[in-house]
Design a protein around this motif. Sequence first.
Motif, PDB file in Angstrom:
ATOM      1  N   SER A 337       0.831  -1.195   0.000  1.00 11.68           N
ATOM      2  CA  SER A 337       0.000   0.000   0.000  1.00 11.68           C
ATOM      3  C   SER A 337       0.872   1.254   0.000  1.00 11.68           C
ATOM      4  CB  SER A 337      -0.932  -0.002   1.204  1.00 11.68           C
ATOM      5  OG  SER A 337      -0.163  -0.096   2.373  1.00 11.68           O
ATOM      6  N   LEU A 338       0.318   2.302  -0.547  1.00 13.39           N
ATOM      7  CA  LEU A 338       1.060   3.558  -0.667  1.00 13.39           C
ATOM      8  C   LEU A 338       0.502   4.569   0.306  1.00 13.39           C
ATOM      9  CD1 LEU A 338       1.016   3.876  -4.550  1.00 13.39           C
ATOM     10  CD2 LEU A 338       2.917   3.116  -3.134  1.00 13.39           C
ATOM     11  N   SER A 339       1.376   5.375   0.880  1.00 13.86           N
ATOM     12  CA  SER A 339       0.845   6.476   1.671  1.00 13.86           C
ATOM     13  C   SER A 339       1.553   7.756   1.297  1.00 13.86           C
ATOM     14  CB  SER A 339       0.962   6.187   3.165  1.00 13.86           C
ATOM     15  OG  SER A 339       2.307   6.091   3.541  1.00 13.86           O
ATOM     16  N   LEU A 340       0.822   8.826   1.366  1.00 10.82           N
ATOM     17  CA  LEU A 340       1.315  10.153   1.008  1.00 10.82           C
ATOM     18  C   LEU A 340       1.138  11.065   2.195  1.00 10.82           C
ATOM     19  CD1 LEU A 340      -0.100  11.347  -2.452  1.00 10.82           C
ATOM     20  CD2 LEU A 340       2.264  11.000  -1.843  1.00 10.82           C
ATOM     21  N   PRO A 341       2.123  11.161   3.058  1.00  5.28           N
ATOM     22  CA  PRO A 341       1.973  12.107   4.159  1.00  5.28           C
ATOM     23  C   PRO A 341       2.105  13.533   3.620  1.00  5.28           C
ATOM     24  CG  PRO A 341       4.085  10.972   4.300  1.00  5.28           C
ATOM     25  CD  PRO A 341       3.415  10.483   3.066  1.00  5.28           C
ATOM     26  N   SER A 342       1.857  14.507   4.444  1.00  3.22           N
ATOM     27  CA  SER A 342       1.963  15.922   4.077  1.00  3.22           C
ATOM     28  C   SER A 342       1.170  16.268   2.814  1.00  3.22           C
ATOM     29  CB  SER A 342       3.413  16.361   3.832  1.00  3.22           C
ATOM     30  OG  SER A 342       4.324  15.576   4.495  1.00  3.22           O
ATOM     31  N   LEU A 343      -0.089  15.906   2.804  1.00  5.24           N
ATOM     32  CA  LEU A 343      -0.943  16.315   1.692  1.00  5.24           C
ATOM     33  C   LEU A 343      -1.464  17.719   1.954  1.00  5.24           C
ATOM     34  CD1 LEU A 343      -3.462  13.583   0.546  1.00  5.24           C
ATOM     35  CD2 LEU A 343      -1.580  14.611  -0.708  1.00  5.24           C
ATOM     36  N   ARG A 344      -1.442  18.530   0.937  1.00  2.00           N
ATOM     37  CA  ARG A 344      -2.039  19.843   1.100  1.00  2.00           C
ATOM     38  C   ARG A 344      -3.541  19.739   0.920  1.00  2.00           C
ATOM     39  NH1 ARG A 344      -0.002  24.846   0.366  1.00  2.00           N
ATOM     40  NH2 ARG A 344      -1.647  25.366  -1.091  1.00  2.00           N
ATOM     41  N   VAL A 345      -4.219  20.772   1.394  1.00  4.92           N
ATOM     42  CA  VAL A 345      -5.670  20.782   1.287  1.00  4.92           C
ATOM     43  C   VAL A 345      -6.105  20.589  -0.165  1.00  4.92           C
ATOM     44  CG1 VAL A 345      -7.673  22.275   1.479  1.00  4.92           C
ATOM     45  CG2 VAL A 345      -5.997  22.200   3.318  1.00  4.92           C
ATOM     46  N   ASP A 346      -5.389  21.248  -1.091  1.00  7.26           N
ATOM     47  CA  ASP A 346      -5.795  21.131  -2.494  1.00  7.26           C
ATOM     48  C   ASP A 346      -5.261  19.865  -3.154  1.00  7.26           C
ATOM     49  OD1 ASP A 346      -3.211  21.915  -2.434  1.00  7.26           O
ATOM     50  OD2 ASP A 346      -3.491  23.818  -3.479  1.00  7.26           O
ATOM     51  N   GLY A 347      -4.555  19.034  -2.379  1.00  8.49           N
ATOM     52  CA  GLY A 347      -4.016  17.802  -2.949  1.00  8.49           C
ATOM     53  C   GLY A 347      -4.949  16.620  -2.759  1.00  8.49           C
ATOM     54  N   PHE A 348      -6.026  16.860  -2.028  1.00  8.91           N
ATOM     55  CA  PHE A 348      -6.920  15.756  -1.716  1.00  8.91           C
ATOM     56  C   PHE A 348      -7.944  15.616  -2.839  1.00  8.91           C
ATOM     57  CE2 PHE A 348     -10.604  13.895   0.448  1.00  8.91           C
ATOM     58  CZ  PHE A 348     -10.015  12.860   1.119  1.00  8.91           C
ATOM     59  N   THR A 349      -7.513  15.042  -3.953  1.00  7.16           N
ATOM     60  CA  THR A 349      -8.427  14.911  -5.079  1.00  7.16           C
ATOM     61  C   THR A 349      -8.806  13.448  -5.207  1.00  7.16           C
ATOM     62  OG1 THR A 349      -6.639  14.473  -6.610  1.00  7.16           O
ATOM     63  CG2 THR A 349      -7.235  16.771  -6.294  1.00  7.16           C
ATOM     64  N   ASP A 350      -9.926  13.198  -5.879  1.00 10.23           N
ATOM     65  CA  ASP A 350     -10.386  11.819  -6.060  1.00 10.23           C
ATOM     66  C   ASP A 350      -9.330  11.007  -6.773  1.00 10.23           C
ATOM     67  OD1 ASP A 350     -12.680  12.413  -4.823  1.00 10.23           O
ATOM     68  OD2 ASP A 350     -13.853  12.729  -6.649  1.00 10.23           O
ATOM     69  N   ASP A 351      -8.692  11.671  -7.745  1.00  6.04           N
ATOM     70  CA  ASP A 351      -7.694  10.994  -8.549  1.00  6.04           C
ATOM     71  C   ASP A 351      -6.563  10.453  -7.683  1.00  6.04           C
ATOM     72  OD1 ASP A 351      -7.631  10.355 -11.110  1.00  6.04           O
ATOM     73  OD2 ASP A 351      -6.571  12.149 -11.828  1.00  6.04           O
ATOM     74  N   ILE A 352      -6.129  11.254  -6.737  1.00  7.33           N
ATOM     75  CA  ILE A 352      -5.058  10.817  -5.841  1.00  7.33           C
ATOM     76  C   ILE A 352      -5.591   9.805  -4.836  1.00  7.33           C
ATOM     77  CG2 ILE A 352      -3.484  11.585  -4.022  1.00  7.33           C
ATOM     78  CD1 ILE A 352      -3.014  14.136  -5.535  1.00  7.33           C
ATOM     79  N   MET A 353      -6.738  10.126  -4.267  1.00  8.00           N
ATOM     80  CA  MET A 353      -7.249   9.278  -3.195  1.00  8.00           C
ATOM     81  C   MET A 353      -7.534   7.852  -3.656  1.00  8.00           C
ATOM     82  SD  MET A 353      -6.701  11.322  -1.037  1.00  8.00           S
ATOM     83  CE  MET A 353      -6.916  10.164   0.281  1.00  8.00           C
ATOM     84  N   SER A 354      -7.981   7.702  -4.905  1.00 17.00           N
ATOM     85  CA  SER A 354      -8.332   6.359  -5.359  1.00 17.00           C
ATOM     86  C   SER A 354      -7.074   5.508  -5.515  1.00 17.00           C
ATOM     87  CB  SER A 354      -9.074   6.441  -6.682  1.00 17.00           C
ATOM     88  OG  SER A 354      -8.206   6.973  -7.663  1.00 17.00           O
ATOM     89  N   ARG A 355      -5.914   6.153  -5.578  1.00 13.21           N
ATOM     90  CA  ARG A 355      -4.683   5.392  -5.777  1.00 13.21           C
ATOM     91  C   ARG A 355      -3.921   5.142  -4.480  1.00 13.21           C
ATOM     92  NH1 ARG A 355      -5.749   8.029 -10.414  1.00 13.21           N
ATOM     93  NH2 ARG A 355      -5.265   6.902 -12.328  1.00 13.21           N
ATOM     94  N   ILE A 356      -4.368   5.714  -3.428  1.00 12.04           N
ATOM     95  CA  ILE A 356      -3.717   5.497  -2.137  1.00 12.04           C
ATOM     96  C   ILE A 356      -4.678   4.745  -1.259  1.00 12.04           C
ATOM     97  CG2 ILE A 356      -2.535   6.627  -0.235  1.00 12.04           C
ATOM     98  CD1 ILE A 356      -2.520   9.125  -1.799  1.00 12.04           C
ATOM     99  N   LYS A 357      -4.219   3.611  -0.757  1.00 12.72           N
ATOM    100  CA  LYS A 357      -5.184   2.816  -0.006  1.00 12.72           C
ATOM    101  C   LYS A 357      -5.053   2.975   1.495  1.00 12.72           C
ATOM    102  CE  LYS A 357      -6.501  -0.046  -3.644  1.00 12.72           C
ATOM    103  NZ  LYS A 357      -5.340   0.094  -4.554  1.00 12.72           N
ATOM    104  N   THR A 358      -3.923   3.483   1.926  1.00 12.31           N
ATOM    105  CA  THR A 358      -3.717   3.418   3.364  1.00 12.31           C
ATOM    106  C   THR A 358      -4.286   4.573   4.144  1.00 12.31           C
ATOM    107  OG1 THR A 358      -1.632   4.444   3.042  1.00 12.31           O
ATOM    108  CG2 THR A 358      -1.637   2.063   3.344  1.00 12.31           C
ATOM    109  N   VAL A 359      -4.767   5.585   3.457  1.00  9.95           N
ATOM    110  CA  VAL A 359      -5.342   6.656   4.243  1.00  9.95           C
ATOM    111  C   VAL A 359      -6.601   6.094   4.871  1.00  9.95           C
ATOM    112  CG1 VAL A 359      -6.159   9.012   4.226  1.00  9.95           C
ATOM    113  CG2 VAL A 359      -4.377   8.328   2.662  1.00  9.95           C
ATOM    114  N   ARG A 360      -6.445   5.593   6.082  1.00  8.03           N
ATOM    115  CA  ARG A 360      -7.551   4.932   6.751  1.00  8.03           C
ATOM    116  C   ARG A 360      -8.618   5.954   7.088  1.00  8.03           C
ATOM    117  NH1 ARG A 360      -3.717   0.960   8.696  1.00  8.03           N
ATOM    118  NH2 ARG A 360      -3.421  -0.066   6.702  1.00  8.03           N
ATOM    119  N   LYS A 361      -9.801   5.445   7.279  1.00  3.18           N
ATOM    120  CA  LYS A 361     -10.913   6.336   7.581  1.00  3.18           C
ATOM    121  C   LYS A 361     -10.694   7.073   8.909  1.00  3.18           C
ATOM    122  CE  LYS A 361     -13.186   5.080   4.035  1.00  3.18           C
ATOM    123  NZ  LYS A 361     -14.168   5.161   3.042  1.00  3.18           N
TER     124      LYS A 361
END
Lengths: 618, 219
Positions: A337-361
């Motif tokens: 699984s991939l994780s992207l720490p330090s996401l900016r507010v404008d970085g939280f797009t569907d395109d990115i989120m669908s490719r990262i699985k570890t951002v747990r709820k």
Amino acid sequence: MYPKEVEKILLKVQKPGKYTGGELNAVIKDKKDVDLRFAFCFPDTYEVGMSHLGMKILYSQFNSVPYIWCERCFAPWIDMEEQMIKHNIPLYALESGDPLSEFDFIGFTLQYELSYTNVLNMMKLGGVPLLSKDRNELKNIVVAGGACASNPEPIADFIDIFFIGEGEEVDLEVMELFRECRKNGETKEEFLIKAAQIKGVYVPALYETEYNEDGTIKAFIPTKGAPDKIEKRVIMDMDNSFFPESFVVPNVEIVHDRAVSEIFRGCIRGCRFCQAGFMNRPVREKSIDTINEQCYKLCKNTGYDEVSLTSLSSSDYSQIVPLLTKLNEWTDEEKVSLSLPSLRVDGFTDDIMSRIKTVRKSGLTFAPEAGTQRLRDAINKNVREDELLETCATAFNGGWTNIKLYFMTGLPTETDEDLEGIANLGQAVVNTFYRCENRAKGRGVNVTCSASPFIPKPFTPFQWEAQDGIEEIKRKQMVVKSAIKTKKITFNYHDAATTYIEGVFARGDRKLCKVMLKACEKGFHFDGWSDCFSAEKWLELFAECGIDPDFYTTRKRSFDEILPWDFIDYGVNKSFLKSECLKAYESTTTPNCREKCSGCGAAKYGGGVCYEKCKNMV
Amino acid sequence: MKNVRIWFKKDKECRFISHLDLNRVMLRTVYRAKLPIWYTEGFNPHPFITFPLPLSLGFRGEAECMDVRFLDENFDLSTVADIMNPFLPEGIRVYGATESKMKPGDIAFAKFSARLYSDTLSARELKTELCELMLLDECLVPKKTKSGIKDIDVSQYIKLIEIIPDTDDLEITVTLPAGSANNVNIQLLFTAFENYLKSDVYYEITRHGVFDKEMCPFE
Ligand code: SF4
């Protein structure tokens, strides 16, 4: 390996696995086969230090040189320290079990100021004389690097060499010089004088400081041919810079137990409070292929099933979606699984989120840093409230119910209205939740607002600014707290005194060395941990040494004062920092490096983001 | 699916990793070694591994085992050791894999040896003291249980200790009840010894294997 005598105390301490070594991929060499032994010391616990990427890079790189054996050493936790002292066991490195005093080089990585007491304590426990001038032979050379090397002065008396900037190249040049000097029978002083000529090397013993009557610096004078300005070292070609193919895989649980790849260095944003953003200019990216290959090899060699793509602001990688797409080609199959720490507010797009699985709820974190648009403009944190709320709405509609927001108090130009803005912004996020049609049903929302008191740092536009005193920090925390009207917001805040003491050392000068020395004599350690930190003891100590801590914290400096770190050049001009500070007073923003170059000075390194446009034009 | 027991030794530095950490190390290893074993399902799938009788921190294990389920019934189990070892820290060595014959619940005994030494007493003195302790008809030690700390009598177990003759240090062996029903922690015996001596004793414990109630080796 650990010394034999350690065996009997291991069962008397918590998590003894931290003190034994013997991990997969740890590098064991024969002492007889190497010329130079380097103890890489991390002035914090094993769990924290083993999570640090910089250490992994340098450890591998040093060990890739046949004549160097680099080992690891961490600060023993207080229970272990007590046992070691009781049984007369000196602090040892984990690979050979040999005490620090047997090493040619003892290197510290300085990540935060409150770890300085651990630096000295580790030297003491390892049987290494504390003061540079008391180590006369060409051995036990104590070196240091890392973010806090940007202001080396508070520990200048203890360290022989500071590495300024990125260590990958300069460290090896210094080792090579050492080897030569020893072969030629030269003295430590001769070695240091020569080392000072290497770019990126600062030898404090070769500089003298004169003070004005008010305690500010009158002159900073190089001697014995040392340069007046120390220029940072920087790696411009990220694709060909050294990166380890494997990590030491710990046997015990650590803070971040996963593979890591650094996708770029620096940050395009220029938030005015952020030291890392200015020190690491310009932004230099690794290519997709390099990152992909590094991640693949790391997973293969370590067995980790999680890769973290790190940087100061991951969604600012210029080709983030193609990168994630490329990685997904094998990560899905291999259950990585991939994780992207330090996401900016404008970085939280569907395109990115669908490719990262570890951002747990469980947790999404954003950092608006300030409560009002006015103050966000002043600090150049270009996040708009509507953007933030929109992003939160996306998250809520996607099932998230927990959002964490990071803020700072005590920022320059701040008023109480800005502080209340923190509560208001939290409230707006709560309200957004209840407006979301697809929010998780039957569950409430929890917004955590965390506020850390601001510490002005060297090499930022706010380096001249006053920091809040302890009482003022507490007052402001209460202003925010009383403005919060709902239980749906959890308010967390940092300890005021810890921040205040940290601030003393962040912008301190050489006069603080005597405080550090006394602190070590009195047994200070783990000051970054609330278990050990005591504000009273620190304040007593300052009084005892005749030091007024307010001189370093709550005092606003004038633009023409000589600052203790002025002799270092991180590539960003002082005049640029000053103009950014003046713009902050006007609450005017500065565009990011990709929108428009503001001519900070870092273009002189001849690469990175400063030349991206030219590259695209060809 | 085939139930397989993987056998390994836990020694050197790895003696000092806890059971929880061992579990993590093994998970990472079977994952990385790409063994065709069954993964749990759900949001965060991971290899399914269990340990019939966990080993305490600090103990050396000569014949430890871990249970997995192989998806490929024809997988050549004699290759498992060579596949896993390169991915394990030095202190953990897999030496075999067999089809499980017994259930973890069948475990009834464990055999230990230990080397004891002290800062103040010689091996000979320790031996004499231990012999005297073995004669006592009651020997209470505090034991942590779910309902708080209770004193339990370990004299019957201390009597089971055999002292190995002609050694430099004090070396002993003992076989104790083990498993889910009645498990006697060997460290309790040494705590009793320390209390009796009123001084610290250092010990190095090895578990040599586990057995069923007939004293047949666990397979
Ligand atoms: S020179 Fe321009 S593009 Fe380069 S880091 Fe500075 S502001 Fe950014």
